[in-house]
Write a protein that holds these residues in place. Structure first.
Motif, PDB file in Angstrom:
ATOM      1  N   ASP A  90      34.074  39.826  43.292  1.00  0.00           N
ATOM      2  CA  ASP A  90      35.360  39.275  43.711  1.00  0.00           C
ATOM      3  C   ASP A  90      35.988  40.183  44.780  1.00  0.00           C
ATOM      4  OD1 ASP A  90      37.631  37.253  42.883  1.00  0.00           O
ATOM      5  OD2 ASP A  90      38.572  39.202  43.174  1.00  0.00           O
ATOM      6  N   HIS A  91      36.409  39.587  45.887  1.00  0.00           N
ATOM      7  CA  HIS A  91      36.954  40.361  47.008  1.00  0.00           C
ATOM      8  C   HIS A  91      38.289  41.006  46.658  1.00  0.00           C
ATOM      9  CE1 HIS A  91      33.842  39.139  49.790  1.00  0.00           C
ATOM     10  NE2 HIS A  91      34.018  37.855  49.459  1.00  0.00           N
ATOM     11  N   ASP A  92      39.115  40.340  45.875  1.00  0.00           N
ATOM     12  CA  ASP A  92      40.415  40.905  45.514  1.00  0.00           C
ATOM     13  C   ASP A  92      40.258  42.159  44.661  1.00  0.00           C
ATOM     14  OD1 ASP A  92      41.638  38.891  46.899  1.00  0.00           O
ATOM     15  OD2 ASP A  92      42.016  37.645  45.124  1.00  0.00           O
ATOM     16  N   ILE A  93      39.328  42.130  43.716  1.00  0.00           N
ATOM     17  CA  ILE A  93      39.096  43.304  42.862  1.00  0.00           C
ATOM     18  C   ILE A  93      38.537  44.453  43.691  1.00  0.00           C
ATOM     19  CG2 ILE A  93      37.738  44.198  40.946  1.00  0.00           C
ATOM     20  CD1 ILE A  93      37.967  41.510  39.607  1.00  0.00           C
ATOM     21  N   ALA A  94      37.610  44.149  44.591  1.00  0.00           N
ATOM     22  CA  ALA A  94      37.076  45.194  45.468  1.00  0.00           C
ATOM     23  C   ALA A  94      38.176  45.791  46.342  1.00  0.00           C
ATOM     24  CB  ALA A  94      35.961  44.625  46.338  1.00  0.00           C
ATOM     25  N   GLY A  95      39.072  44.928  46.829  1.00  0.00           N
ATOM     26  CA  GLY A  95      40.184  45.430  47.637  1.00  0.00           C
ATOM     27  C   GLY A  95      41.135  46.291  46.831  1.00  0.00           C
ATOM     28  N   ALA A  96      41.355  45.930  45.559  1.00  0.00           N
ATOM     29  CA  ALA A  96      42.245  46.726  44.706  1.00  0.00           C
ATOM     30  C   ALA A  96      41.682  48.124  44.472  1.00  0.00           C
ATOM     31  CB  ALA A  96      42.462  46.011  43.374  1.00  0.00           C
ATOM     32  N   LYS A  97      40.370  48.220  44.274  1.00  0.00           N
ATOM     33  CA  LYS A  97      39.751  49.531  44.079  1.00  0.00           C
ATOM     34  C   LYS A  97      39.848  50.367  45.348  1.00  0.00           C
ATOM     35  CE  LYS A  97      36.503  48.174  40.447  1.00  0.00           C
ATOM     36  NZ  LYS A  97      35.081  48.116  40.036  1.00  0.00           N
TER      37      LYS A  97
ATOM     38  N   LEU B  94      42.118  50.053  47.697  1.00  0.00           N
ATOM     39  CA  LEU B  94      43.530  50.398  47.875  1.00  0.00           C
ATOM     40  C   LEU B  94      43.924  51.568  46.980  1.00  0.00           C
ATOM     41  CD1 LEU B  94      46.271  49.771  49.150  1.00  0.00           C
ATOM     42  CD2 LEU B  94      46.672  48.122  47.301  1.00  0.00           C
ATOM     43  N   GLY B  95      43.413  51.609  45.750  1.00  0.00           N
ATOM     44  CA  GLY B  95      43.725  52.716  44.853  1.00  0.00           C
ATOM     45  C   GLY B  95      43.226  54.042  45.401  1.00  0.00           C
ATOM     46  N   SER B  96      42.008  54.060  45.926  1.00  0.00           N
ATOM     47  CA  SER B  96      41.448  55.296  46.484  1.00  0.00           C
ATOM     48  C   SER B  96      42.209  55.736  47.733  1.00  0.00           C
ATOM     49  CB  SER B  96      39.973  55.100  46.810  1.00  0.00           C
ATOM     50  OG  SER B  96      39.229  54.763  45.650  1.00  0.00           O
ATOM     51  N   VAL B  97      42.478  54.782  48.641  1.00  0.00           N
ATOM     52  CA  VAL B  97      43.186  55.117  49.874  1.00  0.00           C
ATOM     53  C   VAL B  97      44.613  55.569  49.574  1.00  0.00           C
ATOM     54  CG1 VAL B  97      44.046  54.194  52.052  1.00  0.00           C
ATOM     55  CG2 VAL B  97      41.755  53.599  51.271  1.00  0.00           C
ATOM     56  N   SER B  98      45.272  54.907  48.623  1.00  0.00           N
ATOM     57  CA  SER B  98      46.638  55.289  48.262  1.00  0.00           C
ATOM     58  C   SER B  98      46.678  56.706  47.711  1.00  0.00           C
ATOM     59  CB  SER B  98      47.205  54.306  47.240  1.00  0.00           C
ATOM     60  OG  SER B  98      47.266  52.997  47.775  1.00  0.00           O
TER      61      SER B  98
ATOM     62  N   LEU C 294      45.740  58.884  40.506  1.00  0.00           N
ATOM     63  CA  LEU C 294      45.941  57.615  41.202  1.00  0.00           C
ATOM     64  C   LEU C 294      44.629  57.139  41.827  1.00  0.00           C
ATOM     65  CD1 LEU C 294      47.777  55.380  42.215  1.00  0.00           C
ATOM     66  CD2 LEU C 294      48.343  56.817  44.186  1.00  0.00           C
ATOM     67  N   MET C 295      43.853  58.051  42.375  1.00  0.00           N
ATOM     68  CA  MET C 295      42.565  57.668  42.952  1.00  0.00           C
ATOM     69  C   MET C 295      41.621  57.140  41.878  1.00  0.00           C
ATOM     70  SD  MET C 295      41.813  60.669  45.776  1.00  0.00           S
ATOM     71  CE  MET C 295      40.352  59.805  46.361  1.00  0.00           C
ATOM     72  N   TRP C 296      41.671  57.756  40.687  1.00  0.00           N
ATOM     73  CA  TRP C 296      40.756  57.347  39.620  1.00  0.00           C
ATOM     74  C   TRP C 296      41.220  56.084  38.908  1.00  0.00           C
ATOM     75  CZ3 TRP C 296      40.793  63.004  37.468  1.00  0.00           C
ATOM     76  CH2 TRP C 296      40.033  63.816  38.331  1.00  0.00           C
ATOM     77  N   HIS C 297      42.509  55.986  38.631  1.00  0.00           N
ATOM     78  CA  HIS C 297      43.038  54.892  37.795  1.00  0.00           C
ATOM     79  C   HIS C 297      43.624  53.746  38.599  1.00  0.00           C
ATOM     80  CE1 HIS C 297      42.402  57.361  34.298  1.00  0.00           C
ATOM     81  NE2 HIS C 297      43.247  58.283  34.691  1.00  0.00           N
ATOM     82  N   GLY C 298      43.962  53.979  39.877  1.00  0.00           N
ATOM     83  CA  GLY C 298      44.646  52.936  40.646  1.00  0.00           C
ATOM     84  C   GLY C 298      43.853  51.658  40.752  1.00  0.00           C
ATOM     85  N   GLY C 299      42.548  51.770  40.982  1.00  0.00           N
ATOM     86  CA  GLY C 299      41.722  50.571  41.091  1.00  0.00           C
ATOM     87  C   GLY C 299      41.668  49.788  39.785  1.00  0.00           C
ATOM     88  N   ASN C 300      41.587  50.499  38.652  1.00  0.00           N
ATOM     89  CA  ASN C 300      41.553  49.816  37.352  1.00  0.00           C
ATOM     90  C   ASN C 300      42.864  49.090  37.074  1.00  0.00           C
ATOM     91  OD1 ASN C 300      38.998  50.876  36.933  1.00  0.00           O
ATOM     92  ND2 ASN C 300      39.742  52.636  35.785  1.00  0.00           N
ATOM     93  N   ILE C 301      43.971  49.726  37.458  1.00  0.00           N
ATOM     94  CA  ILE C 301      45.280  49.091  37.244  1.00  0.00           C
ATOM     95  C   ILE C 301      45.402  47.838  38.104  1.00  0.00           C
ATOM     96  CG2 ILE C 301      47.774  49.412  37.465  1.00  0.00           C
ATOM     97  CD1 ILE C 301      47.288  52.410  36.973  1.00  0.00           C
ATOM     98  N   GLY C 302      44.988  47.928  39.368  1.00  0.00           N
ATOM     99  CA  GLY C 302      45.038  46.753  40.228  1.00  0.00           C
ATOM    100  C   GLY C 302      44.146  45.635  39.723  1.00  0.00           C
TER     101      GLY C 302
END
Length: 306
Positions: free
Chosen positions: A260-267, A269-273, A221-229
């Motif tokens: 892009d701020h949304d993409i940075a936030g998604a990455k 969020l993936g790491s924190v999640s 999830l830490m590795w792939h979550g940002g890419n999925i978001g």
């Protein structure tokens, strides 16, 4: 009769353990008056443990008793020069209620003691229990194969996914930056598949290797979550992307897409999640295993009583 001699802090050789019992908090509470374990964790074993020292009044034999909290084992040690069979008989006669929980001694790891070793003896080396190693090795191998394999599959299937969805076209210098958008979108789809694979294997493996199963969820999830978001954001920002009509996008330049701020936030969020999920799943796994162990011990006690 036995009486406490305080904290047991002598150098011990785990190969000289004379008795071993299945043990849990229920038995510990029942013997609390006779085996007053230290509240603070000791350093006699490579896992959380508490210890106490006791002496037999009639024979003078001294015993070190260690409760291994993670594996719920009770290990009994005699004094260094005691005759092992005689010492075991003394302890069994003092605690006959433990006889129903006795098991063959399998713990063969060297102690990590908090008292200095004698000057003429080197500190004992830490050894991995052979039985535990044989049980844990398949789970360890499965963990590395699944986690590393999912990374490889996510990368290997990126080109086939782009071909399947018709996402090829464009060059790195084009504006809008469709070259990067389409490749990142395909990477997110592959990452979602890799994460799903890890979760499915973790669900199956949890019964035998819960610790590795937990890691098979939060690490991917830490590795792939940002890419999925990021892939989901691209899908929302690029209407017609899957229809081959790459006409509109909110990113008109490569710089606007890269920062892009949304993409940075998604990455983020993936790491924190993944980090938070690691804590939650570890706590859940720990409590579930302890509850199952207590239930099993209670059933064995009821069975022995009958």
């Amino acid at each position: 009769m036995m009486h406490s001699i305080g904290r047991y802090s002598q150098q011990m050789d785990f190969h000289r353990s004379i008795l071993e019992y299945r043990f849990d908090e229920t038995l510990k509470a029942g013997l609390a008056g006779r085996l007053p374990f230290e509240k603070e964790e000791s350093h006699f074993a490579p896992e959380p443990s508490v210890a106490c020292g006791i002496r037999a009044d009639d024979t003078g034999d001294e015993f070190g008793v260690i409760y291994l909290q993670r594996s719920e084992r009770l290990l009994v040690f005699a004094a260094a020069h005691a005759e092992r069979a005689s010492a075991a008989a003394v302890f069994k006669s003092a605690f006959p209620e433990l006889s129903a929980h006795e098991i063959p001694a399998t713990f063969k790891g060297g102690p990590l003691v908090d008292s200095p070793a004698p000057m003429n003896l080197p500190p004992p080396a830490l050894e991995i229990p052979s039985a535990l190693w044989r049980f844990e090795l398949p789970g360890m191998i499965l963990f590395f194969v699944v986690v590393i394999g999912s990374q490889y599959l996510a990368h290997a299937f990126q080109e086939p996914v782009m071909q399947w969805l018709g996402l090829h076209g464009g060059s790195p210098g084009d504006e809008p930056p469709w070259y990067f958008i389409t490749r990142d979108f395909a990477e997110g789809i592959c990452s979602a598949g890799a994460l799903l694979l890890c979760v499915l294997v973790a669900v199956v493996a949890w019964r035998w290797w819960p610790s590795y199963a937990v890691m098979m969820v939060w690490m991917p999830l830490m590795w792939h979550g940002g890419n999925i978001g990021r892939s989901w954001i691209i899908y929302q920002a690029c209407p017609g992307l899957l229809d081959g009509q790459r006409i509109t996008t909110r990113w008109l330049t490569s710089q606007s897409y890269t920062y892009d701020h949304d993409i940075a936030g998604a990455k983020t969020l993936g790491s924190v999640s993944g980090f938070l999920l690691a804590i939650v799943l570890s706590l859940v796994s720990y409590h579930v295993r302890r509850r199952l162990a207590r239930r099993s011990a209670r059933r064995e006690m009821e069975g022995s009583a009958l």
